[in-house]
Motif scaffolding. Structure first.
Motif, PDB file in Angstrom:
ATOM      1  N   THR A   1      -9.334  -4.611  -1.334  1.00  0.00           N
ATOM      2  CA  THR A   1      -9.016  -3.458  -0.382  1.00  0.00           C
ATOM      3  C   THR A   1      -8.385  -3.954   0.818  1.00  0.00           C
ATOM      4  O   THR A   1      -7.584  -3.500   1.105  1.00  0.00           O
ATOM      5  CB  THR A   1     -10.427  -2.950  -0.360  1.00  0.00           C
ATOM      6  OG1 THR A   1     -11.124  -2.378  -1.401  1.00  0.00           O
ATOM      7  CG2 THR A   1     -10.204  -1.844   0.772  1.00  0.00           C
ATOM      8  N   LYS A   2      -8.949  -5.237   1.246  1.00  0.00           N
ATOM      9  CA  LYS A   2      -8.588  -5.816   2.462  1.00  0.00           C
ATOM     10  C   LYS A   2      -6.922  -6.101   2.402  1.00  0.00           C
ATOM     11  O   LYS A   2      -5.875  -6.000   2.886  1.00  0.00           O
ATOM     12  CB  LYS A   2      -9.080  -7.027   3.035  1.00  0.00           C
ATOM     13  CG  LYS A   2      -8.632  -7.698   4.138  1.00  0.00           C
ATOM     14  CD  LYS A   2      -9.593  -8.757   4.896  1.00  0.00           C
ATOM     15  CE  LYS A   2      -9.033  -9.235   5.992  1.00  0.00           C
ATOM     16  NZ  LYS A   2     -10.024 -10.372   6.433  1.00  0.00           N
ATOM     17  N   THR A   3      -6.645  -6.703   1.074  1.00  0.00           N
ATOM     18  CA  THR A   3      -5.357  -7.381   0.717  1.00  0.00           C
ATOM     19  C   THR A   3      -4.390  -6.014   0.947  1.00  0.00           C
ATOM     20  O   THR A   3      -3.491  -6.100   1.310  1.00  0.00           O
ATOM     21  CB  THR A   3      -5.370  -8.161  -0.455  1.00  0.00           C
ATOM     22  OG1 THR A   3      -6.111  -9.462  -0.244  1.00  0.00           O
ATOM     23  CG2 THR A   3      -3.954  -8.257  -0.801  1.00  0.00           C
ATOM     24  N   ASN A   4      -4.705  -5.079   0.087  1.00  0.00           N
ATOM     25  CA  ASN A   4      -3.827  -3.750  -0.033  1.00  0.00           C
ATOM     26  C   ASN A   4      -3.677  -3.181   1.287  1.00  0.00           C
ATOM     27  O   ASN A   4      -2.691  -2.690   1.612  1.00  0.00           O
ATOM     28  CB  ASN A   4      -4.656  -2.923  -1.055  1.00  0.00           C
ATOM     29  CG  ASN A   4      -4.531  -3.303  -2.439  1.00  0.00           C
ATOM     30  OD1 ASN A   4      -3.647  -3.934  -2.849  1.00  0.00           O
ATOM     31  ND2 ASN A   4      -5.533  -2.636  -3.178  1.00  0.00           N
ATOM     32  N   GLU A   5      -4.833  -3.333   2.165  1.00  0.00           N
ATOM     33  CA  GLU A   5      -4.316  -2.545   3.502  1.00  0.00           C
ATOM     34  C   GLU A   5      -3.522  -3.467   4.335  1.00  0.00           C
ATOM     35  O   GLU A   5      -2.417  -3.015   4.917  1.00  0.00           O
ATOM     36  CB  GLU A   5      -5.859  -2.843   4.223  1.00  0.00           C
ATOM     37  CG  GLU A   5      -6.540  -1.420   3.613  1.00  0.00           C
ATOM     38  CD  GLU A   5      -7.923  -1.711   4.523  1.00  0.00           C
ATOM     39  OE1 GLU A   5      -8.230  -2.739   5.279  1.00  0.00           O
ATOM     40  OE2 GLU A   5      -8.917  -1.069   4.241  1.00  0.00           O
ATOM     41  N   GLN A   6      -3.495  -4.900   4.050  1.00  0.00           N
ATOM     42  CA  GLN A   6      -2.380  -5.694   4.728  1.00  0.00           C
ATOM     43  C   GLN A   6      -1.110  -5.603   4.116  1.00  0.00           C
ATOM     44  O   GLN A   6      -0.002  -5.600   5.030  1.00  0.00           O
ATOM     45  CB  GLN A   6      -2.934  -7.246   4.696  1.00  0.00           C
ATOM     46  CG  GLN A   6      -4.309  -7.697   5.321  1.00  0.00           C
ATOM     47  CD  GLN A   6      -4.424  -9.065   5.016  1.00  0.00           C
ATOM     48  OE1 GLN A   6      -4.425  -9.760   3.791  1.00  0.00           O
ATOM     49  NE2 GLN A   6      -5.155  -9.896   5.972  1.00  0.00           N
TER      50      GLN A   6
ATOM     51  N   ALA B   1       0.170  -2.977   3.035  1.00  0.00           N
ATOM     52  CA  ALA B   1       0.588  -1.682   3.372  1.00  0.00           C
ATOM     53  C   ALA B   1       1.111  -1.711   4.709  1.00  0.00           C
ATOM     54  O   ALA B   1       2.001  -0.786   5.357  1.00  0.00           O
ATOM     55  CB  ALA B   1      -0.603  -0.572   3.489  1.00  0.00           C
ATOM     56  N   ASN B   2       0.910  -2.624   5.659  1.00  0.00           N
ATOM     57  CA  ASN B   2       1.325  -2.999   6.723  1.00  0.00           C
ATOM     58  C   ASN B   2       2.638  -3.830   7.182  1.00  0.00           C
ATOM     59  O   ASN B   2       3.447  -3.801   7.976  1.00  0.00           O
ATOM     60  CB  ASN B   2       0.371  -3.728   8.111  1.00  0.00           C
ATOM     61  CG  ASN B   2      -0.787  -2.931   8.262  1.00  0.00           C
ATOM     62  OD1 ASN B   2      -0.416  -1.696   8.458  1.00  0.00           O
ATOM     63  ND2 ASN B   2      -1.877  -3.595   8.377  1.00  0.00           N
TER      64      ASN B   2
ATOM     65  N   ASN C   1       3.503  -7.552   9.892  1.00  0.00           N
ATOM     66  CA  ASN C   1       4.372  -6.663   9.306  1.00  0.00           C
ATOM     67  C   ASN C   1       5.344  -7.702   8.342  1.00  0.00           C
ATOM     68  O   ASN C   1       6.225  -7.097   7.887  1.00  0.00           O
ATOM     69  CB  ASN C   1       5.039  -5.577   9.993  1.00  0.00           C
ATOM     70  CG  ASN C   1       5.908  -6.304  11.165  1.00  0.00           C
ATOM     71  OD1 ASN C   1       6.050  -7.359  11.147  1.00  0.00           O
ATOM     72  ND2 ASN C   1       6.640  -5.493  11.747  1.00  0.00           N
TER      73      ASN C   1
END
Length: 494
Positions: A127-132, A134-135, A210
């Protein structure tokens, strides 16, 4: 080293002339003799006709033999400055190195050369990886990663910032540094003077960022530029981003592109209001190269807002600008932009600059005059030099949006095009920019009562472009070695 302060040509070796570097050089010493101080020779490596028109090299150190060899590049460099692309971020999935990785997997000697998803995103929390992820700034609509099976047993997601055939390099690894150094060596041995750092802004990746123009990216560009200078070459950084980013980069490298200029010139001519253009020219980097058209589309992101940072134009003005391009091109640009064709960029309008201006010869010469009188070394794309139309036939054949502005023009096509009044006028403007000593001096800009003045002064030599947007008339005043000349832009059309 010193780069000539004059107009440069941007061209493919296979699309201008009769299909080779030698043929192009013949053009430069024949019908186009004396016009250009430099040539940006777009990718001529093997293969020059890959999925991304040469920007996905299998062998970056080898000239595609269908175009010639390094001796032909070296020969051209004897009479003009040569700019070549250093494709920093990636290499072809068909390269010898990546094929070895596919065969041997992690046992390959080249495994450290390529960047995988796990090299950057090491957290086990998905979940954390996917959030990163997404940025991460995304320049294209294709996936960040492409899965490849390696050693016949493991599926690995490799970074593919641009296309699945362009595998991102770990430029911080020893193999990555050696790879880039080998290309620099090929360049310096073949009279290459300028290196265009293609896609350099994406080269460094960090989880939680980013992954675009990080502080580490600035440091990487500075170090690469330092290496190039030690080999008697200079670097030009190619970045499409918010205008302040260009200003910041310019302070830390040899030179940058003024990518804000093309849309601002269009906006100025469409609205007959030069306030945004005049503001930009008062703050724009002086160590820049200017373009109106290139092998890519007309960039929009360079004048737009970014987050809470305002742009040079607001969103409504940008929307109106894009729509006017579509109207002027009789909807041809719309067929080549966005989801209408196989496009790899999210922030560009695909159209010739001539068609973007509705094939209006006077406005086209006004646009070029503004470019040539703006700070920086001007570059003219080969299609723009010849006022080429949108190539709808090529677009239909390839369904590649950018191909609308990547025509194949033979020597016979060139000889015919240089007889057109608008091309003759452009050639005269090129000569003015090349010949006046004033452009070696100081620049100033003013805009009052719809009168735009772009001024250059070097000792007693002066050059001034004045455009009256009330009447859409323009005058050039030149004083060189005590001799004064006045030229109206409309006169250049005969």
């Amino acid at each position: 080293m010193s780069i000539s302060n004059g107009v440069q040509l941007i061209t493919y070796a296979d699309r201008l002339g009769d299909g080779s570097i030698e043929s192009l050089n013949t053009l430069l010493n024949g019908p186009l003799a004396g016009l250009f101080k430099g040539v940006h020779l777009l990718p001529f490596y093997y293969p020059y006709d890959g999925e991304d028109a040469g920007f996905d090299p299998i062998d970056h150190t080898s000239v595609d033999t269908r175009l010639g060899d390094w001796s032909h590049v070296k020969k051209m460099g004897e009479s003009v400055d040569i700019m070549a692309d250093l494709i920093v971020n990636h290499m072809s999935a068909q390269s010898r190195q990546f094929r070895d990785v596919l065969e041997k997997g992690r046992e390959s000697a080249y495994w450290p050369l390529f960047l995988t998803k796990q090299d950057v995103f090491t957290d086990t929390d998905e979940t954390k990886t996917n959030e990163q992820i997404a940025n991460v700034f995304r320049p294209r609509p294709t996936p960040f990663f492409s899965d490849y099976e390696v050693a016949g047993s493991e599926t690995v997601p490799f970074w593919t910032t641009f296309t699945s055939n362009q595998i991102d390099i770990d430029v911080e690894s020893e193999l990555g540094k050696e790879y880039l150094s080998s290309i620099l060596t090929s360049f310096t041995e073949s009279n290459v003077d300028l290196i265009r750092l293609d896609a350099a802004g994406y080269a460094i990746k960090r989880a939680g960022s980013n992954c675009f123009m990080l502080e580490e990216t600035f440091a990487f560009i500075e170090e690469l530029s330092k290496r190039a200078r030690s080999m008697d070459m200079q670097c030009l950084v190619e970045i499409h981003s918010h205008y302040q980013t260009q200003i910041d980069i310019a302070e830390r490298c040899d030179s940058v592109y003024d990518f804000a200029l093309p849309p601002l010139v269009l906006h100025t001519l469409f609205t007959q209001d030069a306030s945004a253009l005049a503001h930009w020219l008062s703050i724009s980097p002086r160590n820049c190269f200017t373009v109106l058209d290139t092998h890519d589309g007309i960039g929009i992101v360079d004048v737009g807002p970014s987050g809470d940072k305002p742009g040079l134009l607001d969103n409504a003005s940008i929307d109106a600008l894009v729509e006017q391009i579509h109207v002027n091109s009789k909807e041809e640009s719309r067929k080549a932009t966005g989801a209408a064709a196989n496009n790899v960029d999210l922030y560009q309008v695909n159209c010739t600059y001539y068609d973007a201006l509705g094939k209006d010869d006077l406005n086209y010469l006004l646009a070029r005059a503004i470019q040539f009188f703006s700070p920086g070394i001007p570059q003219v794309y080969y299609g723009g030099l010849l006022a080429a139309d949108n190539d709808m036939e090529l677009l239909a054949k390839t369904n590649v949006g950018r191909d609308i502005n990547r025509p194949y023009l033979s020597t016979a096509d060139v000889e015919a095009a240089i007889e057109k009044p608008v091309v003759k006028g452009l050639i005269e403007l090129i000569k003015i920019r090349n010949d006046s000593n004033a452009f070696n001096g100081d620049f100033s800009v003013s805009y009052n009562d719809k009168l735009l003045a772009l001024n250059w002064a070097h000792h007693s030599d002066t050059a001034c472009l004045e455009i009256d947007f009330n009447t859409m008339s323009a005058v050039i005043d030149i004083t060189d070695a005590g001799k004064s000349t006045t030229i109206t832009i409309s006169e250049l059309l005969g």
